[in-house]
Design an enzyme around this catalytic site. Structure first.
Site, PDB file in Angstrom:
ATOM      1  N   ASN A 161     -13.133  -2.039   0.993  1.00 53.59           N
ATOM      2  CA  ASN A 161     -11.948  -2.823   0.649  1.00 53.59           C
ATOM      3  C   ASN A 161     -10.714  -1.959   0.866  1.00 53.59           C
ATOM      4  O   ASN A 161     -10.338  -1.151   0.021  1.00 53.59           O
ATOM      5  CB  ASN A 161     -12.034  -3.283  -0.809  1.00 53.59           C
ATOM      6  CG  ASN A 161     -13.126  -4.311  -1.018  1.00 53.59           C
ATOM      7  OD1 ASN A 161     -12.977  -5.481  -0.665  1.00 53.59           O
ATOM      8  ND2 ASN A 161     -14.241  -3.872  -1.588  1.00 53.59           N
ATOM      9  N   GLU A 162     -10.116  -2.126   2.016  1.00 55.18           N
ATOM     10  CA  GLU A 162      -8.987  -1.299   2.417  1.00 55.18           C
ATOM     11  C   GLU A 162      -7.709  -1.727   1.695  1.00 55.18           C
ATOM     12  O   GLU A 162      -7.670  -2.797   1.056  1.00 55.18           O
ATOM     13  CB  GLU A 162      -8.786  -1.412   3.940  1.00 55.18           C
ATOM     14  CG  GLU A 162      -9.971  -0.940   4.760  1.00 55.18           C
ATOM     15  CD  GLU A 162     -10.133   0.571   4.797  1.00 55.18           C
ATOM     16  OE1 GLU A 162      -9.600   1.251   3.900  1.00 55.18           O
ATOM     17  OE2 GLU A 162     -10.788   1.076   5.730  1.00 55.18           O
ATOM     18  N   PRO A 163      -6.641  -0.898   1.764  1.00 57.67           N
ATOM     19  CA  PRO A 163      -5.354  -1.302   1.187  1.00 57.67           C
ATOM     20  C   PRO A 163      -4.956  -2.697   1.641  1.00 57.67           C
ATOM     21  O   PRO A 163      -5.067  -3.038   2.824  1.00 57.67           O
ATOM     22  CB  PRO A 163      -4.395  -0.243   1.734  1.00 57.67           C
ATOM     23  CG  PRO A 163      -5.250   0.972   1.889  1.00 57.67           C
ATOM     24  CD  PRO A 163      -6.580   0.457   2.333  1.00 57.67           C
ATOM     25  N   SER A 165      -6.403  -5.348   0.118  1.00 58.98           N
ATOM     26  CA  SER A 165      -7.453  -6.215  -0.442  1.00 58.98           C
ATOM     27  C   SER A 165      -6.996  -6.757  -1.790  1.00 58.98           C
ATOM     28  O   SER A 165      -6.318  -6.069  -2.548  1.00 58.98           O
ATOM     29  CB  SER A 165      -8.756  -5.437  -0.614  1.00 58.98           C
ATOM     30  OG  SER A 165      -9.246  -4.973   0.634  1.00 58.98           O
ATOM     31  N   THR A 180      -9.608   5.569   7.365  1.00 57.17           N
ATOM     32  CA  THR A 180     -11.038   5.466   7.087  1.00 57.17           C
ATOM     33  C   THR A 180     -11.850   5.817   8.324  1.00 57.17           C
ATOM     34  O   THR A 180     -12.847   6.548   8.246  1.00 57.17           O
ATOM     35  CB  THR A 180     -11.387   4.030   6.631  1.00 57.17           C
ATOM     36  OG1 THR A 180     -10.637   3.729   5.452  1.00 57.17           O
ATOM     37  CG2 THR A 180     -12.868   3.893   6.332  1.00 57.17           C
TER      38      THR A 180
END
Length: 635
Positions: A161-163, A165, A180
């Site tokens: 869940n990247e920035p 999300s 990432t």
């Protein structure tokens, strides 16, 4: 939401448990998981675990496997759901999380195969959405997750869940953040080989777990941990959403916790018991905070920033300032091997004997010149018998093109050697057909190791270190051809023990990257420590008069409050250090494993050394071009 009951924890919005090292922390998590499984067995119900991959949980899985093999734990009643998987990804790929989980856990325990769930990276795009919905439904159908294990990325991602999300996000296909992908580049032998997408449980899916355990090891995670634990909740740092959870623990080693207020600046949280180290740390912090030289700090400055009780105990700012100023002044020396015929009572190194036998351990074939090249040159210039022990071959960091370039040269030189030309042809064919991320053949690994050996010898010659003083240990733990290494062995320790006992050095320099729990630097340091302890146990006489100095790698420097020796580097020696780094041509321009800094190693090293000198200067010390810092290890 978590409500701390101790004043020193008042900045923390998540319950945070700090252990001495990652091993102890992993054991505590494994014990908690085992307790849940046993409790559910007694109740005749299933234990549902949410599992993570990556280096962080590896030791937890090792302990769970150990518990099972010792007959203390069965997994017959366990159901697992993994957080994520790269997309696309074949399940038998060396990079797949299916393979990771099998190798580290499932192949070694008695879990029922139908109870294992890992996102499928081998779907067509048309199948993904329904698959993700079904994954959510399966979790609901078994009653939800009892314990969800998490790591944390440098962007603050949990799962993938990247920035950006959202709190309510569910299992879905996402695009990976560049940071990432950069962090994963070493596993894939280059960023270009890292998948751009992944299937991940959502933040909402994670938040539905009854208990969440987030683990983090090493200083590299300390900044994002501080943001997640003490910062405001925001989508740009998904881990901050965990502040909403009523039963979430952050389990950390000391390095990962090092940026928390209660560790880094405890005087801002509560009254402190002041010792010498804390006084030094606080005074340097205050000087840098106010952009004032140490000797200019006032009583009011200390009072304003939570150090009023320190002033009350010591008496005045002037007394504290002078004490810390003198401590820092005594760390600075242009004689890293000790200054002969000088009073050494206030110097970090002894005057006698002179010259000394100095042994520099270099985890990879270029760490010596990158991390302490200026000090190495100074030791040689001042007449010491300098040896360098290259602990690993460093072969996995060589690009395939470098092998072909050297083969072209060797082929022309050996035109009449048919057997050699045939072997070279086979190697070229292997490289031409090699798949992204595929392991090198033994021959290619050998050639890559020889390339790095030749570069290290060139750097030694340039620095004035005799070739016979270069020791290529090729420690067995490293020689897997993959990023993932074997555990250190007695053979690794014995090789190091024998070299130490042969040279009987008066001083040892070693890479002190203690915060990296699974990397080559840390394993190399553990091997040195074990060899030193063995020498001590064997009552070897020379070890009593040996100093061990730890330098830092190309990634970061020691904090000034920790430095016990700082070696100034002038402009001329800085240029010589850079030229020594240039001798490692296969690492020039573009490194295989650049980490989160895209600059070349010589640029990082130069800037780091200059920054250290600038910090000393701002504190009120003499102004130098650059400096290398060391911490002494007492064993």
């Amino acid at each position: 939401m978590y409500q701390p009951y101790q004043e020193e924890l008042r900045f923390e919005k998540i319950r945070t448990i700090i252990h001495g090292d990652s091993d102890a922390a992993s054991l505590s998590v494994a014990n908690e998981i085992a307790s849940l499984i046993k409790q559910k067995q007694e109740q005749g119900t299933k234990a549902v675990l949410g599992l993570a991959t990556g280096s962080t949980p590896v030791k937890v899985y090792d302990y769970l496997v150990q518990f099972h093999k010792e007959g203390r734990l069965s997994f017959k009643n366990v159901i697992t759901f993994n957080l994520d998987e790269y997309f696309p990804m074949e399940p038998d790929s060396i990079h797949s999380y299916v393979r990771f989980m099998n190798e580290h856990l499932f192949d070694h325990i008695d879990i029922e195969p139908h109870n294992v769930h890992i996102p499928d990276g081998n779907l067509s795009m048309d199948e993904v959405r329904k698959y993700c919905d079904d994954y959510e439904e399966k979790i609901k159908n078994v009653g939800g997750i009892d314990i969800q294990v998490l790591g944390i990325g440098r962007t603050g991602h949990i799962g993938f869940n990247e920035p950006g999300s959202t709190l309510n996000s569910k299992t879905r296909l996402i695009r990976l953040d560049r940071v990432t992908r950069l962090d994963a580049a070493s596993d894939f032998f280059g960023e270009e080989n890292v998948p751009k997408r992944a299937i991940t449980m959502g933040v909402g899916t994670i938040m539905n777990a009854r208990k969440i355990i987030l683990m983090a090891w090493g200083e590299g995670k300390s900044s994002i941990i501080q943001q997640a634990v003490e910062g405001e909740i925001k989508e740009s740092v998904p881990a901050t959403f965990l502040q909403h959870h009523e039963n979430c623990d952050f389990v950390l080693d000391e390095a990962a916790a090092s940026s928390l207020t209660r560790i880094k600046t405890p005087w801002l949280a509560t009254e402190c018991d002041w010792d010498e180290k804390l006084i030094k740390t606080a005074t340097i912090w205050l000087s840098e905070k106010l952009n004032k030289a140490i000797l200019k700090l006032t009583n009011e400055d200390y009072n304003e920033y939570g150090m009023g009780n320190l002033i009350a105990e010591i008496g005045s700012a002037e007394q504290i300032n002078l004490k810390v100023f003198n401590q820092l002044q005594h760390t600075i020396t242009g004689w890293p091997g000790g200054k002969p015929n000088a009073d050494d009572s206030q110097r970090p190194e002894r005057a006698k004997p002179h010259p000394k036998t100095s042994l520099i351990f270099s985890p990879h074939p270029d760490d010596d010149v990158i991390s302490m090249g200026g000090t190495l040159l100074r030791l040689v210039d001042q007449g010491h018998d300098v040896h360098v022990a290259y602990q690993t071959s460093g072969n996995i960091a060589v690009f395939d093109d470098e092998v072909i370039r050297f083969l072209d040269f060797a082929t022309d030189v050996q035109k009449d050697n048919k057997d050699l030309r045939k072997k070279f042809k086979e190697v070229r064919e292997f490289l031409a057909n090699k798949k992204p991320g595929e392991l090198d053949s033994p021959e290619v690994q050998q050639f890559k190791g020889l390339i790095r050996k030749g570069e290290a010898l060139a750097a030694c010659r340039y620095c004035g270190v005799p070739e016979e003083n270069a020791h290529f240990q090729n420690l067995p733990f490293y020689e897997t051809g993959a990023v993932r290494k074997k555990p250190l062995s007695d053979e690794d320790v014995q090789i190091t023990y024998d070299l130490l006992n042969k040279l009987k050095p008066h001083q040892i320099f070693a890479a002190g990257d203690l915060s990296d729990p699974h990397g080559t630097h840390r394993v190399c340091l553990q091997i040195i420590f074990k060899a030193l302890e063995k020498l001590k146990e064997d009552r070897v006489e020379w070890i009593r008069n040996c100093y061990v100095w730890l330098y830092r790698g190309a990634w970061q420097e020691w904090d000034i409050a920790d430095m016990e020796m700082a070696v100034p580097i002038g402009p001329k020696d800085m240029a010589r250090k850079i030229n020594a780094i240039f001798k490692h041509q296969s690492q020039k321009d573009s490194a295989m494993f650049p980490g989160n800094d895209e600059r070349e190693f010589w640029q990082r090293a130069e800037q780091r050394n200059k920054d250290t000198a600038n910090r000393y200067n701002a504190l009120g010390m003499a102004e130098y071009e650059a400096m290398e810092g060391f911490v002494r290890y007492h064993f």
